[in-house]
Design an enzyme around this catalytic site. Structure first.
Site, PDB file in Angstrom:
ATOM      1  N   ASN A 130     137.972  84.772  60.018  1.00 44.22           N
ATOM      2  CA  ASN A 130     139.360  84.743  59.557  1.00 44.22           C
ATOM      3  C   ASN A 130     140.182  85.785  60.306  1.00 44.22           C
ATOM      4  O   ASN A 130     139.729  86.909  60.533  1.00 44.22           O
ATOM      5  CB  ASN A 130     139.416  85.042  58.057  1.00 44.22           C
ATOM      6  CG  ASN A 130     140.829  84.969  57.505  1.00 44.22           C
ATOM      7  OD1 ASN A 130     141.380  83.880  57.338  1.00 44.22           O
ATOM      8  ND2 ASN A 130     141.431  86.115  57.248  1.00 44.22           N
ATOM      9  N   GLU A 193     141.516  80.924  62.500  1.00 46.15           N
ATOM     10  CA  GLU A 193     142.745  81.097  63.268  1.00 46.15           C
ATOM     11  C   GLU A 193     142.455  81.363  64.742  1.00 46.15           C
ATOM     12  O   GLU A 193     143.309  81.104  65.590  1.00 46.15           O
ATOM     13  CB  GLU A 193     143.590  82.227  62.676  1.00 46.15           C
ATOM     14  CG  GLU A 193     144.181  81.928  61.317  1.00 46.15           C
ATOM     15  CD  GLU A 193     143.222  82.152  60.157  1.00 46.15           C
ATOM     16  OE1 GLU A 193     143.591  81.893  59.002  1.00 46.15           O
ATOM     17  OE2 GLU A 193     142.069  82.600  60.422  1.00 46.15           O
ATOM     18  N   ASP A 243     160.456  94.238  53.728  1.00 46.73           N
ATOM     19  CA  ASP A 243     159.837  92.976  54.119  1.00 46.73           C
ATOM     20  C   ASP A 243     160.840  92.105  54.880  1.00 46.73           C
ATOM     21  O   ASP A 243     161.912  92.546  55.268  1.00 46.73           O
ATOM     22  CB  ASP A 243     159.273  92.247  52.898  1.00 46.73           C
ATOM     23  CG  ASP A 243     157.961  91.542  53.224  1.00 46.73           C
ATOM     24  OD1 ASP A 243     157.908  90.818  54.239  1.00 46.73           O
ATOM     25  OD2 ASP A 243     156.987  91.719  52.479  1.00 46.73           O
TER      26      ASP A 243
END
Length: 420
Positions: A130, A193, A243
């Site tokens: 991952n 990924e 963010d």
């Protein structure tokens, strides 16, 4: 590899004077929002930011255009390809003890909880490999606290903790854009990924992603920095942090990462990813567009494009281009878009004659083809994005605008042109 990429950009801004990593670096990244910036001296290190701050720059690097970029990412997510294991990597030339406080890890905004690693990706291996983005707030020379959203890496970490173990990981920084985009995808548990990045690389450059086996964990050879680390069962406060919406996220208890060893290439470039900047938009938003595309394609056969807009932080607002075959296709496309990207708050659906990459054309379609009492879809109290400060307890109202032409009056809504 990163130096070669950075120096190839025609619009590169070079800052020769010394720049401090606390707050001063941010001023330049905000000044040159859509241009790549190379800092020659950030407390003794070279640092680059805003590298992938435009869709066109990313598309050009991957040898395609805006439409082709969507198709490239969609195909890579649908059909991942094996990566290639090699024996050598440039980062193996330099192996050092880690001191996070000596690295050019920026404190981006005044209220940040501390210096933040923002462009780093974490590689973990259990049943599969991952790769995912995770911000990390530096605590001291060898420790940081990592934000783990309850997804794949969180599941791996939780499993390790339940078995009384720490999760061994590799943290990579200074990566090419195909790896960055792959690391931001949301795919099914068990899909690596690294194989998505390999599929992008094969299509764009004709070669698979190359990795080296670093003590049992596949690690991309093109990374500038590689850290051996472990995620522990200890937790600490993480945040505040700005963010993607440019607003502060809340403080949470999150796991502590211990950095054990550092590798880097000769004369490395540190990648500083500005929170809430255009590069943040691109790397977080672009991988969501193929998900929306795939979802809408299930209900409307001809989907020409999907764009998450910069004005919506490339997270909350989207535009979708379709060819209507039946009345109601526009509204079905709206609902499918919300299903494809649950954080989406607003979607505008337009016909194929509207350029979705031009905000003026999209607004023109709304102005001339949309009536609120007929073409507006509102979904109250839906699960939305936790990053939207206007939401409450994770709930939001979603709205869709069907700005497509009625099928029985298409000619009346056509824009005048010189085409005969």
């Amino acid at each position: 590899m990163l130096r070669e990429i950075v120096e190839s950009f025609e619009d590169l801004v070079v800052i020769d004077k010394p720049v401090k990593k606390e707050l001063e670096l941010t001023k330049f990244l905000l000044k040159y929002k859509d241009k790549p910036v190379l800092f020659k001296d950030v407390e003794g290190w070279e640092v680059a930011g805003n590298l992938w701050s435009s869709r066109e720059r990313i598309a050009k690097f991957l040898n395609t255009d805006n439409k082709g970029l969507l198709e490239l990412l969609y195909e890579a997510m649908e059909k991942p390809k094996p990566f290639s294991v090699v024996e050598k990597a440039e980062f193996l030339k330099n192996r050092e003890k880690v001191n996070l406080l000596e690295l050019p890890i920026p404190k981006y905004y005044p209220k940040d909880g501390g210096p933040y690693l923002t462009s780093a990706m974490v590689i973990a291996k259990k049943e599969f490999v991952n790769v995912s983005f995770h911000r990390m707030m530096v605590l001291d020379e060898e420790r940081a606290v990592i934000r783990l959203v309850p997804r794949h890496l969180y599941s791996m970490w939780k499993d390790s903790v339940e078995h009384g173990e720490e999760l061994e990981v590799r943290i990579v920084l200074g990566n090419p854009v195909h790896l960055l985009l792959a690391g931001a995808t949301s795919v099914a548990y068990g899909v690596s990924e690294l194989e998505i990045a390999s599929a992008i690389s094969l299509k764009a450059f004709g070669r698979p992603l190359e990795v080296i086996n670093l003590d049992g964990i596949p690690t991309p050879v093109d990374s500038e920095f590689v850290f051996k680390a472990k995620i522990t069962d200890e937790v600490a406060d993480e945040g505040p942090f700005v963010d993607i919406t440019g607003t502060y996220d809340i403080v949470r208890k999150q796991p502590i990462v211990i950095f054990e060893e550092m590798y880097h290439v000769d004369d490395p470039i540190f990648h500083a990813l500005l929170p809430g900047g255009y590069e943040h938009y691109m790397l977080m938003g672009l991988p969501k567009e193929p998900q929306i595309y795939a979802s809408v394609k299930k209900v409307v056969p001809k989907v020409h494009g999907v764009r998450l807009t910069e004005g919506g932080c490339m997270w909350l607002h989207a535009v979708v281009s379709i060819t209507k075959q039946h009345e109601g296709d526009g509204k079905n496309a709206i609902l499918a878009a919300f299903a494809g990207h649950p954080s989406l708050k607003r979607v505008v659906v337009v016909d194929e004659d509207v350029n979705i990459y031009d905000d003026r054309e999209v607004e023109w379609a709304i102005a001339t083809r949309f009536q609120p009492d007929r073409d507006l879809v509102i979904i109250p109290n839906a699960r939305g994005s936790s990053l939207d400060p206007s939401g409450k307890d994770g709930l939001t109202a979603k709205w869709g605008i069907d700005a497509t032409k009625p099928l029985d009056k298409k000619k009346e809504f056509e824009k005048a042109s010189l085409d005969f």
